[in-house]
Design a protein around this motif. Structure first.
Motif, mmCIF file in Angstrom:
data_model
loop_
_atom_site.group_PDB
_atom_site.id
_atom_site.type_symbol
_atom_site.label_atom_id
_atom_site.label_comp_id
_atom_site.label_asym_id
_atom_site.label_seq_id
_atom_site.Cartn_x
_atom_site.Cartn_y
_atom_site.Cartn_z
ATOM 1 N N GLN A 25 0.832 -1.205 0.000
ATOM 2 C CA GLN A 25 0.000 0.000 0.000
ATOM 3 C C GLN A 25 0.870 1.259 0.000
ATOM 4 O OE1 GLN A 25 -2.370 -0.388 3.522
ATOM 5 N NE2 GLN A 25 -3.473 -2.159 2.759
ATOM 6 N N SER A 26 0.321 2.328 -0.584
ATOM 7 C CA SER A 26 1.013 3.620 -0.534
ATOM 8 C C SER A 26 -0.015 4.743 -0.617
ATOM 9 C CB SER A 26 2.015 3.733 -1.687
ATOM 10 O OG SER A 26 1.347 3.717 -2.934
ATOM 11 N N ASP A 27 0.430 5.938 -0.327
ATOM 12 C CA ASP A 27 -0.386 7.149 -0.459
ATOM 13 C C ASP A 27 -1.716 7.069 0.284
ATOM 14 O OD1 ASP A 27 1.571 8.312 -2.128
ATOM 15 O OD2 ASP A 27 0.731 7.264 -3.861
ATOM 16 N N THR A 34 -8.481 6.004 1.684
ATOM 17 C CA THR A 34 -8.095 5.838 0.287
ATOM 18 C C THR A 34 -6.600 5.553 0.250
ATOM 19 O OG1 THR A 34 -7.685 8.204 -0.033
ATOM 20 C CG2 THR A 34 -9.886 7.397 -0.589
ATOM 21 N N ARG A 48 -3.306 3.638 -2.544
ATOM 22 C CA ARG A 48 -2.927 2.952 -3.780
ATOM 23 C C ARG A 48 -2.543 1.519 -3.409
ATOM 24 N NH1 ARG A 48 -1.525 6.714 -8.153
ATOM 25 N NH2 ARG A 48 -1.422 8.811 -7.277
ATOM 26 N N PRO A 64 -1.768 -1.670 -5.937
ATOM 27 C CA PRO A 64 -1.743 -2.324 -7.240
ATOM 28 C C PRO A 64 -2.244 -3.761 -7.224
ATOM 29 C CG PRO A 64 0.296 -1.124 -6.868
ATOM 30 C CD PRO A 64 -0.483 -1.095 -5.581
ATOM 31 N N ASN A 106 -6.148 -3.185 -7.109
ATOM 32 C CA ASN A 106 -6.627 -2.485 -8.304
ATOM 33 C C ASN A 106 -5.453 -2.326 -9.274
ATOM 34 O OD1 ASN A 106 -7.845 -0.949 -10.238
ATOM 35 N ND2 ASN A 106 -8.299 0.791 -8.918
ATOM 36 N N ASP A 119 -4.310 4.147 -11.938
ATOM 37 C CA ASP A 119 -3.474 4.691 -10.870
ATOM 38 C C ASP A 119 -3.565 3.903 -9.567
ATOM 39 O OD1 ASP A 119 -6.012 5.426 -10.132
ATOM 40 O OD2 ASP A 119 -5.669 7.573 -10.302
ATOM 41 N N HIS A 120 -4.266 2.780 -9.554
ATOM 42 C CA HIS A 120 -4.304 1.820 -8.439
ATOM 43 C C HIS A 120 -5.050 2.288 -7.190
ATOM 44 C CE1 HIS A 120 -1.381 -0.234 -10.900
ATOM 45 N NE2 HIS A 120 -0.492 0.742 -10.730
ATOM 46 N N TRP A 121 -5.861 3.337 -7.298
ATOM 47 C CA TRP A 121 -6.569 3.833 -6.111
ATOM 48 C C TRP A 121 -7.696 2.888 -5.715
ATOM 49 C CZ3 TRP A 121 -4.767 7.308 -2.972
ATOM 50 C CH2 TRP A 121 -3.908 8.293 -3.450
ATOM 51 N N ARG A 156 -10.697 6.480 -6.118
ATOM 52 C CA ARG A 156 -10.476 7.367 -4.970
ATOM 53 C C ARG A 156 -11.746 8.174 -4.751
ATOM 54 N NH1 ARG A 156 -5.433 11.599 -4.382
ATOM 55 N NH2 ARG A 156 -5.490 11.651 -2.112
#
Length: 192
Positions: free
Chosen positions: A115-117, A139, A141, A143, A146, A150-152, A182
């Motif tokens: 996970q990120s962001d 929310t 990211r 991958p 999703n 952008d993988h959100w 998102r």
């Protein structure tokens, strides 16, 4: 197996947006005490919930939970729980029920790795006795969840929490819905 969020990126309370990517220090000053030497959490600070559990205490706990998620800090996450805590990521599914700090920490490391962001916020907790319910809107990211664009992903989550008198969580039961993209919370979300 749930391979989604429990990892924060920006912590905001519903209806209150922080300008900084980090929340204020929690719990509030004056609510900490040092654990007794030889106690179950030596050298760590713990919140006191002497008397009645309050929505403010649950909000502080939830802010720390979201910050641990955002920073992928499994050590900070497990300190929010009792040594024998039960964490039900999916209620009734044994493979998604984690017992004790070691299992909870392993779950957090695994779940947050991709996970990120992450941005997380919570609604106003509803408290009765030593139990609380709190809504989360997260929310991030991911991958693996999703793989397109952008993988959100957005997690709409409600947690039922059982607290001990020292302010740690003895049981966390999650009920969540995963949406691709998102999404922003609707007007009035998170108000009790």
């Amino acid at each position: 197996m749930r391979r989604a969020p429990h990892h924060p990126v920006r912590t905001e309370r519903a209806l209150n947006t922080c300008e900084s990517p980090y929340p204020p220090p929690y719990p509030p000053p004056g609510r900490l005490r040092r654990a007794a030497p030889g106690g179950s959490d030596p050298g760590r600070t713990r919140r006191r919930t002497a008397g009645k559990l309050t929505a403010a205490q649950v909000s502080s706990w939830t802010d720390a939970y979201l910050e641990a998620w955002r920073t992928k800090n499994d050590t900070a996450a497990v300190r929010l729980f009792t040594p024998d805590a039960v964490y039900e990521a999916v209620p009734g599914v044994p493979a998604q029920t984690f017992r004790g700090r070691e299992a909870i920490g392993r779950y957090w490391r695994d779940i947050t790795a991709g996970q990120s962001d992450m941005t997380g916020r919570h609604g106003t907790p509803v408290v009765t006795g030593n139990r609380a319910a709190v809504e989360l809107w997260v929310t991030l990211r991911a991958p693996a969840i999703n793989p397109d664009g952008d993988h959100w992903v957005t997690f709409l989550e409600s947690n039922i929490l059982l607290f001990t008198p020292d302010g740690r969580c003895r049981r966390n039961t999650e009920y969540w819905n995963l949406q691709m993209g998102r999404l922003q919370p609707p007007q009035g979300w998170g108000t009790a």
